[in-house]
Design an enzyme around this catalytic site. Structure first.
Site, PDB file in Angstrom:
ATOM      1  N   SER A  99       0.832  -1.213   0.000  1.00 28.99           N
ATOM      2  CA  SER A  99       0.000   0.000   0.000  1.00 28.99           C
ATOM      3  C   SER A  99       0.863   1.258   0.000  1.00 28.99           C
ATOM      4  CB  SER A  99      -0.900   0.046   1.242  1.00 28.99           C
ATOM      5  OG  SER A  99      -1.763  -1.059   1.272  1.00 28.99           O
ATOM      6  N   GLY A 138      -5.403  12.353  -0.783  1.00 28.00           N
ATOM      7  CA  GLY A 138      -6.582  12.648   0.040  1.00 28.00           C
ATOM      8  C   GLY A 138      -7.834  12.807  -0.791  1.00 28.00           C
ATOM      9  N   THR A 140     -10.978  10.462   0.205  1.00 29.33           N
ATOM     10  CA  THR A 140     -12.081  10.056   1.085  1.00 29.33           C
ATOM     11  C   THR A 140     -12.285  11.059   2.224  1.00 29.33           C
ATOM     12  OG1 THR A 140     -11.492   7.770   0.623  1.00 29.33           O
ATOM     13  CG2 THR A 140     -12.918   8.150   2.527  1.00 29.33           C
ATOM     14  N   PRO A 142     -14.893  11.967   5.855  1.00 33.03           N
ATOM     15  CA  PRO A 142     -15.699  11.249   6.849  1.00 33.03           C
ATOM     16  C   PRO A 142     -17.092  10.885   6.321  1.00 33.03           C
ATOM     17  CG  PRO A 142     -14.532  13.056   7.894  1.00 33.03           C
ATOM     18  CD  PRO A 142     -14.254  13.168   6.414  1.00 33.03           C
ATOM     19  N   LEU A 248      -7.005   6.158  -9.280  1.00 37.18           N
ATOM     20  CA  LEU A 248      -7.476   4.924  -8.640  1.00 37.18           C
ATOM     21  C   LEU A 248      -7.395   3.751  -9.605  1.00 37.18           C
ATOM     22  CD1 LEU A 248     -10.496   6.292  -6.592  1.00 37.18           C
ATOM     23  CD2 LEU A 248      -8.299   5.536  -5.710  1.00 37.18           C
ATOM     24  N   ARG A 252      -5.665   0.449  -8.612  1.00 36.83           N
ATOM     25  CA  ARG A 252      -6.457  -0.788  -8.589  1.00 36.83           C
ATOM     26  C   ARG A 252      -5.803  -1.868  -9.444  1.00 36.83           C
ATOM     27  NH1 ARG A 252     -12.167   2.433  -9.532  1.00 36.83           N
ATOM     28  NH2 ARG A 252     -12.411   3.061  -7.359  1.00 36.83           N
ATOM     29  N   ILE A 346      -6.238 -24.608   7.820  1.00 37.91           N
ATOM     30  CA  ILE A 346      -5.282 -25.714   7.633  1.00 37.91           C
ATOM     31  C   ILE A 346      -4.193 -25.659   8.713  1.00 37.91           C
ATOM     32  CG2 ILE A 346      -3.477 -26.619   6.085  1.00 37.91           C
ATOM     33  CD1 ILE A 346      -5.319 -25.945   3.728  1.00 37.91           C
ATOM     34  N   GLY A 349      -4.582 -24.242  15.176  1.00 39.41           N
ATOM     35  CA  GLY A 349      -4.321 -23.202  16.179  1.00 39.41           C
ATOM     36  C   GLY A 349      -3.134 -22.342  15.801  1.00 39.41           C
ATOM     37  N   GLU A 372      -9.914   1.703  -2.281  1.00 41.93           N
ATOM     38  CA  GLU A 372      -9.818   1.816  -3.756  1.00 41.93           C
ATOM     39  C   GLU A 372     -11.072   1.270  -4.428  1.00 41.93           C
ATOM     40  OE1 GLU A 372      -6.838   2.749  -5.351  1.00 41.93           O
ATOM     41  OE2 GLU A 372      -5.460   2.746  -3.665  1.00 41.93           O
TER      42      GLU A 372
HETATM   43  C1  FAD Z   1      -6.728   1.149   5.654  1.00 39.28           C
HETATM   44  C2  FAD Z   1      -7.374   2.079   4.689  1.00 39.28           C
HETATM   45  C3  FAD Z   1      -6.604   2.910   3.892  1.00 39.28           C
HETATM   46  C4  FAD Z   1      -7.201   3.808   3.016  1.00 39.28           C
HETATM   47  N1  FAD Z   1      -6.407   4.666   2.279  1.00 39.28           N
HETATM   48  C5  FAD Z   1      -6.998   5.680   1.572  1.00 39.28           C
HETATM   49  C6  FAD Z   1      -6.198   6.693   0.931  1.00 39.28           C
HETATM   50  O1  FAD Z   1      -4.965   6.626   0.930  1.00 39.28           O
HETATM   51  N2  FAD Z   1      -6.830   7.738   0.329  1.00 39.28           N
HETATM   52  C7  FAD Z   1      -8.186   7.830   0.292  1.00 39.28           C
HETATM   53  O2  FAD Z   1      -8.675   8.811  -0.262  1.00 39.28           O
HETATM   54  N3  FAD Z   1      -8.974   6.882   0.869  1.00 39.28           N
HETATM   55  C8  FAD Z   1      -8.417   5.812   1.507  1.00 39.28           C
HETATM   56  N4  FAD Z   1      -9.185   4.856   2.113  1.00 39.28           N
HETATM   57  C9  FAD Z   1     -10.642   5.021   2.103  1.00 39.28           C
HETATM   58  C10 FAD Z   1     -11.375   3.989   1.265  1.00 39.28           C
HETATM   59  O3  FAD Z   1     -11.168   4.212  -0.097  1.00 39.28           O
HETATM   60  C11 FAD Z   1     -12.851   4.041   1.689  1.00 39.28           C
HETATM   61  O4  FAD Z   1     -12.921   3.448   2.978  1.00 39.28           O
HETATM   62  C12 FAD Z   1     -13.752   3.325   0.698  1.00 39.28           C
HETATM   63  O5  FAD Z   1     -13.849   4.055  -0.499  1.00 39.28           O
HETATM   64  C13 FAD Z   1     -15.149   3.106   1.258  1.00 39.28           C
HETATM   65  O6  FAD Z   1     -15.654   4.268   1.813  1.00 39.28           O
HETATM   66  P1  FAD Z   1     -16.330   4.230   3.278  1.00 39.28           P
HETATM   67  O7  FAD Z   1     -15.376   3.576   4.199  1.00 39.28           O
HETATM   68  O8  FAD Z   1     -16.765   5.605   3.589  1.00 39.28           O
HETATM   69  O9  FAD Z   1     -17.561   3.253   3.140  1.00 39.28           O
HETATM   70  P2  FAD Z   1     -19.017   3.625   2.558  1.00 39.28           P
HETATM   71  O10 FAD Z   1     -18.888   4.328   1.252  1.00 39.28           O
HETATM   72  O11 FAD Z   1     -19.797   4.294   3.638  1.00 39.28           O
HETATM   73  O12 FAD Z   1     -19.610   2.187   2.294  1.00 39.28           O
HETATM   74  C14 FAD Z   1     -20.125   1.369   3.341  1.00 39.28           C
HETATM   75  C15 FAD Z   1     -20.759   0.132   2.695  1.00 39.28           C
HETATM   76  O13 FAD Z   1     -21.842   0.535   1.836  1.00 39.28           O
HETATM   77  C16 FAD Z   1     -21.648  -0.011   0.550  1.00 39.28           C
HETATM   78  N5  FAD Z   1     -22.173   0.928  -0.466  1.00 39.28           N
HETATM   79  C17 FAD Z   1     -21.858   2.238  -0.633  1.00 39.28           C
HETATM   80  N6  FAD Z   1     -22.529   2.756  -1.679  1.00 39.28           N
HETATM   81  C18 FAD Z   1     -23.277   1.735  -2.196  1.00 39.28           C
HETATM   82  C19 FAD Z   1     -24.154   1.617  -3.314  1.00 39.28           C
HETATM   83  N7  FAD Z   1     -24.399   2.648  -4.146  1.00 39.28           N
HETATM   84  N8  FAD Z   1     -24.738   0.429  -3.535  1.00 39.28           N
HETATM   85  C20 FAD Z   1     -24.490  -0.653  -2.752  1.00 39.28           C
HETATM   86  N9  FAD Z   1     -23.665  -0.607  -1.683  1.00 39.28           N
HETATM   87  C21 FAD Z   1     -23.050   0.584  -1.423  1.00 39.28           C
HETATM   88  C22 FAD Z   1     -20.150  -0.199   0.401  1.00 39.28           C
HETATM   89  O14 FAD Z   1     -19.839  -1.195  -0.567  1.00 39.28           O
HETATM   90  C23 FAD Z   1     -19.762  -0.616   1.816  1.00 39.28           C
HETATM   91  O15 FAD Z   1     -19.956  -2.007   1.963  1.00 39.28           O
HETATM   92  C24 FAD Z   1      -8.608   3.884   2.930  1.00 39.28           C
HETATM   93  C25 FAD Z   1      -9.386   3.003   3.708  1.00 39.28           C
HETATM   94  C26 FAD Z   1      -8.790   2.112   4.560  1.00 39.28           C
HETATM   95  C27 FAD Z   1      -9.653   1.202   5.390  1.00 39.28           C
END
Ligand code: FAD
Length: 393
Positions: A99, A138, A140, A142, A248, A252, A346, A349, A372
């Site tokens: 990553s 950056g 994503t 909250p 992305l 990806r 497999i 423990g 991603e």
């Molecule tokens: C360890 C880690 C590192 C990361 N690094 C980066 C980074 O470097 N830069 C960056 O910008 N982001 C980063 N991310 C963020 C990551 O890309 C987001 O967590 C991801 O895009 C999902 O967004 P969310 O967590 O807000 O989930 P949400 O978008 O809230 O989704 C929650 C659930 O709802 C589902 N869902 C959402 N919309 C729909 C839809 N239309 N139809 C059906 N199901 C849906 C999703 O599949 C998921 O299962 C990172 C995340 C993690 C965990």
């Protein structure tokens, strides 16, 4: 803490014969580096939830940062299959290390190369390629993950500079980054990429703690409180969501190869363990139930290897479309996740201990499944591509 790294490859259909000699040399050199530098230390760093910063220089030296970027900007000028192989071998060691390299190469260097000015390319790319500087991406927020177009981070034109306010969450490399490529909207909702440098007033990168996944990768927030950024730090050649989405795509593609590395490591570990572990008077590898697990693992790995090789050929020819990349990312991470779970069983423990890499890979892949583009989102991309109907909204 970890046992010696005995991995010796995993190529049931001789897929690597489809590669060039250079590809195989790259595999050998990255594999040797991972065995020497990553495997002996990674379990302890993951257990302590700490990023092994000392690996950054070596990652730069082996060409893991931006391998497809031209040599004149510090990259290696390699093709996309080489990039995939590097990601596979790094993730064979640990998804967190992969990553770190993916973010630096595909999410920071790629957009600066593709959409940056010549001045930006010369200023940032060589330092990012060597690891002298680290970058983060950056997108994503909250309240905006799967739907990044809804972002509320904004910048205002203030004459010579722009003023940036907002917050980004879940950002890989944020706590260690020297620069951050932040995607933000202007007054007209146009998304632009802006390069922030550590030390700019109002810009902080608090670390995210208590993760059970990607524990050896540094994750954090980007908090921007009226940060004044020179206009020369805006990427001049891209506007809209196309900018971050194209980055992305590149990342990806790397994940579609990388996750297979984690799967290969788990298969290799489980096979060796099953042949050595005696129960009821014979190696557990001799029981049909264990053979089913192992046979299905190698079948899925082989299918995925063929898929990403073909994707690599298409990408090299400029013909890989985003939907194909989505399918490969989703498939590789899905099969890798299943393989980690079967391998964990497999090992009995022992599978839950840090003596073996399997549980660490399993937990890491939970993040890879989500970031991603989530597993669901990639399925919707395939669904939209084949039906022509958008099921997102
Ligand atoms: C360890 C880690 C590192 C990361 N690094 C980066 C980074 O470097 N830069 C960056 O910008 N982001 C980063 N991310 C963020 C990551 O890309 C987001 O967590 C991801 O895009 C999902 O967004 P969310 O967590 O807000 O989930 P949400 O978008 O809230 O989704 C929650 C659930 O709802 C589902 N869902 C959402 N919309 C729909 C839809 N239309 N139809 C059906 N199901 C849906 C999703 O599949 C998921 O299962 C990172 C995340 C993690 C965990």
């Amino acid at each position: 803490m970890s046992s010696k790294d005995l991995f010796s490859g995993c190529d049931y259909f001789q897929v690597e014969e489809l590669w060039t000699e250079e590809h195989r040399l790259i595999r050998d050199s990255i594999r040797a580096w991972v065995k020497k530098e990553v495997s002996p230390i990674i379990e302890d760093y993951a257990q302590n939830s700490s990023f092994p910063k000392q690996l950054i220089k070596g990652l730069g030296e082996i060409g893991a940062f931006g391998p497809t970027i031209p040599v004149k900007y510090g990259g290696q000028g390699l093709d996309y299959i080489s990039y995939g192989i590097i990601m596979q071998e790094l993730e064979r060691g640990d998804s967190g290390i992969r990553s770190t390299a993916s973010v630096q190469g595909s999410l920071v260097m790629y957009p600066i190369y593709e959409y940056g000015s010549e001045e930006q390319r010369n200023k940032y790319l060589p330092k990012l390629a060597s690891g002298e500087w680290m970058g983060c991406f950056g997108l994503t927020e909250p309240d905006h993950g799967s739907n990044p177009g809804g972002m509320i981070t904004r910048y205002k034109d203030q004459g010579d500079f722009v003023e940036l306010t907002g917050a980004k969450m879940w950002i890989s490399n944020a706590p260690i980054a020297d620069i951050a490529l932040v995607w933000a909207k202007d007054e007209n909702d146009i998304i632009r990429g802006i390069i922030l440098e550590r030390g700019m007033e109002g810009f902080t990168t608090p670390e995210t703690h208590h993760k059970w996944s990607l524990r050896a990768s540094a994750t954090g927030e980007l908090v921007m409180d009226h940060v004044k950024v020179p206009k020369s730090n805006i990427l001049p050649n891209v506007k809209g969501l196309k900018g971050p989405l194209s980055c992305l795509n590149s990342a990806r593609f790397g994940i579609s190869w990388g996750a297979i590395g984690a799967a290969m490591d788990c298969y290799d570990t489980a096979l060796r363990y099953a042949k050595q572990r005696i129960q009821f008077g014979k190696p557990i590898a001799g029981f049909q139930l264990q053979q089913k697990k192992l046979a299905e693992m190698i079948t899925e790995i082989t299918k995925a290897q063929l898929m990403v090789w073909r994707l690599g050929v298409l990408k090299n020819e400029g013909r890989a479309n985003p939907s194909q990349i989505s399918m490969a990312k989703r498939n590789s991470v899905e099969i890798a996740s299943q393989i980690t779970r079967e391998a964990r069983q497999i090992l009995g423990g022992m599978g839950i201990t840090g003596e073996y890499s399997v549980m660490r890979h399993m937990m890491n892949l939970e993040s890879v499944l989500t970031y991603e583009g989530t597993h669901d989102i990639h399925l919707l991309i395939t669904g939209m591509d084949i039906t022509g109907l958008d099921a997102f909204k």
